[in-house]
Write a protein that holds these residues in place. Sequence first.
Motif, PDB file in Angstrom:
ATOM      1  N   MET A   1       0.847  -1.190   0.000  1.00 16.45           N
ATOM      2  CA  MET A   1       0.000   0.000   0.000  1.00 16.45           C
ATOM      3  C   MET A   1       0.884   1.243   0.000  1.00 16.45           C
ATOM      4  O   MET A   1       1.763   1.398   0.842  1.00 16.45           O
ATOM      5  CB  MET A   1      -0.925   0.007   1.230  1.00 16.45           C
ATOM      6  N   LEU A   2       0.660   2.128  -0.953  1.00 17.10           N
ATOM      7  CA  LEU A   2       1.351   3.415  -1.030  1.00 17.10           C
ATOM      8  C   LEU A   2       0.292   4.500  -1.045  1.00 17.10           C
ATOM      9  O   LEU A   2      -0.490   4.587  -1.995  1.00 17.10           O
ATOM     10  CB  LEU A   2       2.231   3.490  -2.282  1.00 17.10           C
ATOM     11  N   ILE A   3       0.261   5.311   0.008  1.00 14.13           N
ATOM     12  CA  ILE A   3      -0.774   6.327   0.157  1.00 14.13           C
ATOM     13  C   ILE A   3      -0.205   7.701  -0.166  1.00 14.13           C
ATOM     14  O   ILE A   3       0.779   8.128   0.452  1.00 14.13           O
ATOM     15  CB  ILE A   3      -1.337   6.342   1.591  1.00 14.13           C
ATOM     16  N   LEU A   4      -0.826   8.378  -1.126  1.00 17.30           N
ATOM     17  CA  LEU A   4      -0.496   9.777  -1.377  1.00 17.30           C
ATOM     18  C   LEU A   4      -1.330  10.635  -0.440  1.00 17.30           C
ATOM     19  O   LEU A   4      -2.555  10.525  -0.416  1.00 17.30           O
ATOM     20  CB  LEU A   4      -0.797  10.154  -2.825  1.00 17.30           C
ATOM     21  N   VAL A   5      -0.663  11.487   0.326  1.00 21.19           N
ATOM     22  CA  VAL A   5      -1.347  12.377   1.260  1.00 21.19           C
ATOM     23  C   VAL A   5      -1.084  13.807   0.828  1.00 21.19           C
ATOM     24  O   VAL A   5       0.062  14.229   0.699  1.00 21.19           O
ATOM     25  CB  VAL A   5      -0.856  12.166   2.712  1.00 21.19           C
ATOM     26  N   THR A   6      -2.151  14.566   0.591  1.00 24.18           N
ATOM     27  CA  THR A   6      -2.011  15.999   0.341  1.00 24.18           C
ATOM     28  C   THR A   6      -2.319  16.744   1.643  1.00 24.18           C
ATOM     29  O   THR A   6      -2.997  16.218   2.519  1.00 24.18           O
ATOM     30  CB  THR A   6      -2.974  16.470  -0.755  1.00 24.18           C
ATOM     31  N   GLY A   7      -1.814  17.961   1.751  1.00 26.69           N
ATOM     32  CA  GLY A   7      -2.013  18.680   2.999  1.00 26.69           C
ATOM     33  C   GLY A   7      -1.279  18.024   4.159  1.00 26.69           C
ATOM     34  O   GLY A   7      -1.714  18.080   5.315  1.00 26.69           O
ATOM     35  N   THR A   8      -0.153  17.432   3.868  1.00 27.02           N
ATOM     36  CA  THR A   8       0.571  16.617   4.842  1.00 27.02           C
ATOM     37  C   THR A   8       1.007  17.383   6.072  1.00 27.02           C
ATOM     38  O   THR A   8       1.006  16.848   7.186  1.00 27.02           O
ATOM     39  CB  THR A   8       1.830  16.026   4.173  1.00 27.02           C
ATOM     40  N   THR A   9       1.400  18.632   5.886  1.00 25.13           N
ATOM     41  CA  THR A   9       1.989  19.379   7.004  1.00 25.13           C
ATOM     42  C   THR A   9       0.946  20.081   7.856  1.00 25.13           C
ATOM     43  O   THR A   9       1.286  20.754   8.824  1.00 25.13           O
ATOM     44  CB  THR A   9       2.996  20.417   6.475  1.00 25.13           C
ATOM     45  N   GLY A  10      -0.323  19.937   7.500  1.00 22.46           N
ATOM     46  CA  GLY A  10      -1.376  20.544   8.294  1.00 22.46           C
ATOM     47  C   GLY A  10      -1.719  19.722   9.520  1.00 22.46           C
ATOM     48  O   GLY A  10      -1.140  18.659   9.792  1.00 22.46           O
ATOM     49  N   LYS A  11      -2.688  20.215  10.261  1.00 19.08           N
ATOM     50  CA  LYS A  11      -3.108  19.580  11.516  1.00 19.08           C
ATOM     51  C   LYS A  11      -3.501  18.125  11.319  1.00 19.08           C
ATOM     52  O   LYS A  11      -3.011  17.232  12.019  1.00 19.08           O
ATOM     53  CB  LYS A  11      -4.283  20.368  12.088  1.00 19.08           C
ATOM     54  N   VAL A  12      -4.386  17.866  10.372  1.00 18.22           N
ATOM     55  CA  VAL A  12      -4.861  16.502  10.166  1.00 18.22           C
ATOM     56  C   VAL A  12      -3.765  15.645   9.539  1.00 18.22           C
ATOM     57  O   VAL A  12      -3.577  14.485   9.924  1.00 18.22           O
ATOM     58  CB  VAL A  12      -6.124  16.487   9.288  1.00 18.22           C
ATOM     59  N   GLY A  13      -3.033  16.211   8.582  1.00 15.15           N
ATOM     60  CA  GLY A  13      -1.992  15.445   7.913  1.00 15.15           C
ATOM     61  C   GLY A  13      -0.943  14.913   8.864  1.00 15.15           C
ATOM     62  O   GLY A  13      -0.559  13.733   8.804  1.00 15.15           O
ATOM     63  N   GLN A  14      -0.464  15.757   9.760  1.00 10.61           N
ATOM     64  CA  GLN A  14       0.559  15.319  10.711  1.00 10.61           C
ATOM     65  C   GLN A  14       0.042  14.214  11.620  1.00 10.61           C
ATOM     66  O   GLN A  14       0.722  13.215  11.874  1.00 10.61           O
ATOM     67  CB  GLN A  14       1.026  16.506  11.551  1.00 10.61           C
ATOM     68  N   HIS A  15      -1.178  14.380  12.119  1.00 11.08           N
ATOM     69  CA  HIS A  15      -1.749  13.365  13.011  1.00 11.08           C
ATOM     70  C   HIS A  15      -2.059  12.078  12.252  1.00 11.08           C
ATOM     71  O   HIS A  15      -1.889  10.973  12.797  1.00 11.08           O
ATOM     72  CB  HIS A  15      -3.015  13.898  13.670  1.00 11.08           C
ATOM     73  N   PHE A  16      -2.525  12.203  11.017  1.00  8.99           N
ATOM     74  CA  PHE A  16      -2.842  11.006  10.239  1.00  8.99           C
ATOM     75  C   PHE A  16      -1.591  10.171   9.987  1.00  8.99           C
ATOM     76  O   PHE A  16      -1.600   8.945  10.177  1.00  8.99           O
ATOM     77  CB  PHE A  16      -3.494  11.382   8.910  1.00  8.99           C
ATOM     78  N   ILE A  17      -0.529  10.815   9.564  1.00  4.43           N
ATOM     79  CA  ILE A  17       0.698  10.067   9.280  1.00  4.43           C
ATOM     80  C   ILE A  17       1.221   9.385  10.533  1.00  4.43           C
ATOM     81  O   ILE A  17       1.587   8.205  10.521  1.00  4.43           O
ATOM     82  CB  ILE A  17       1.758  10.995   8.659  1.00  4.43           C
ATOM     83  N   ALA A  18       1.237  10.111  11.648  1.00  5.51           N
ATOM     84  CA  ALA A  18       1.705   9.514  12.899  1.00  5.51           C
ATOM     85  C   ALA A  18       0.824   8.334  13.308  1.00  5.51           C
ATOM     86  O   ALA A  18       1.317   7.278  13.730  1.00  5.51           O
ATOM     87  CB  ALA A  18       1.727  10.570  14.002  1.00  5.51           C
ATOM     88  N   GLY A  19      -0.497   8.502  13.169  1.00  6.09           N
ATOM     89  CA  GLY A  19      -1.413   7.435  13.546  1.00  6.09           C
ATOM     90  C   GLY A  19      -1.281   6.213  12.673  1.00  6.09           C
ATOM     91  O   GLY A  19      -1.313   5.068  13.162  1.00  6.09           O
ATOM     92  N   LEU A  20      -1.119   6.415  11.376  1.00 12.63           N
ATOM     93  CA  LEU A  20      -0.985   5.289  10.470  1.00 12.63           C
ATOM     94  C   LEU A  20       0.325   4.538  10.713  1.00 12.63           C
ATOM     95  O   LEU A  20       0.344   3.303  10.741  1.00 12.63           O
ATOM     96  CB  LEU A  20      -1.073   5.763   9.020  1.00 12.63           C
TER      97      LEU A  20
END
Length: 326
Positions: A1-20
């Motif tokens: 699985m390779l996930i492209l994340v946009t808005g990575t450095t925002g509030k949700v992006g940072q938490h999403f990456i850490a959580g995943l």
Amino acid sequence: MLILVTGTTGKVGQHFIAGLLDDPRFSNTRIRALCHNRSCDETDRVEMARGSIADREVVANALVGVTHVVHLATCKETPSDVMDVTVKGLFWLLEEFRPSPTAQQFILIGGDAAIGHFYYRNDAPLTEAARHRAYPGSYALSKVLEEVMLEQFGIQYGINWCCLRAPWIMEKDDFRYTLSFGDDVFGGPAWKKLVPEADARRYASEGTVPLLRDADGQPLKRNFVHVDDLVSAILAAIDNPRANQQLFNVCMDRPVDYGEVADHLARTRHLGSVDMPSQYHSNWMDNAKAKYLLGWQPKYDLEMLIDSAWQYERSENDPRTVWYPG
């Protein structure tokens, strides 16, 4: 699985990456972070791509080999950018995603601005069947257009999409500063502009909070979600067959009642409140569909939202920064 994340450095992006990255279910998953104005740290599981999603070539290169997209990038009240980012950007993402041989799922984080937020009267809870109603400004219009475009791509090309519609997203001490009469207020209304200057200064120094009332004179009910709960919903939606071409309201079980906020802060922190009349309307987003189909449950209730915000202590290297107007 390779996930492209946009808005990575925002509030949700940072938490999403850490959580995943911390979730054992996704131990073999890699992330490609598409960054524009800011950067993220690269690791053995996180790689960075640079450029604007308004540029088709940038988007095409970023989607090579991608299986999933989590689209978080957005604009607030910035008319000069909003169509390029939220309309053209989403269009290029979907145009490049739909014919990709590796594409499996496209997840969009929408917003309650698409159904009018607290600008319009609603006589029943707002479900996913609520009609689109943008309020004045460019941001709400962009959230409507995003949801409609995503749904139409599903109709046109049969792509596996999911939209998680979130209200105002809180983290850390955000909620505390949504109630500030000072220059440090987070979001709107800008309380200090609604009272005499001397009163605003006094309220700010004493920690007085606004008790916002709706158009009927009752304490306003307004929807929120904590970023941790939104991230858990995103993780629950990934590769979930019950999320295919589905829209979900992702919010607290009950809206925040400004009267209950004032009562809680008076009881637990001895803070005063001041009535603030408005022409806004109370509303209640219904999250039952997300709980039923995704097996998701928010952890934050009103007391937890308040107490966590007032107890949060920022470190010196974590200043409050608002990256967007509005």
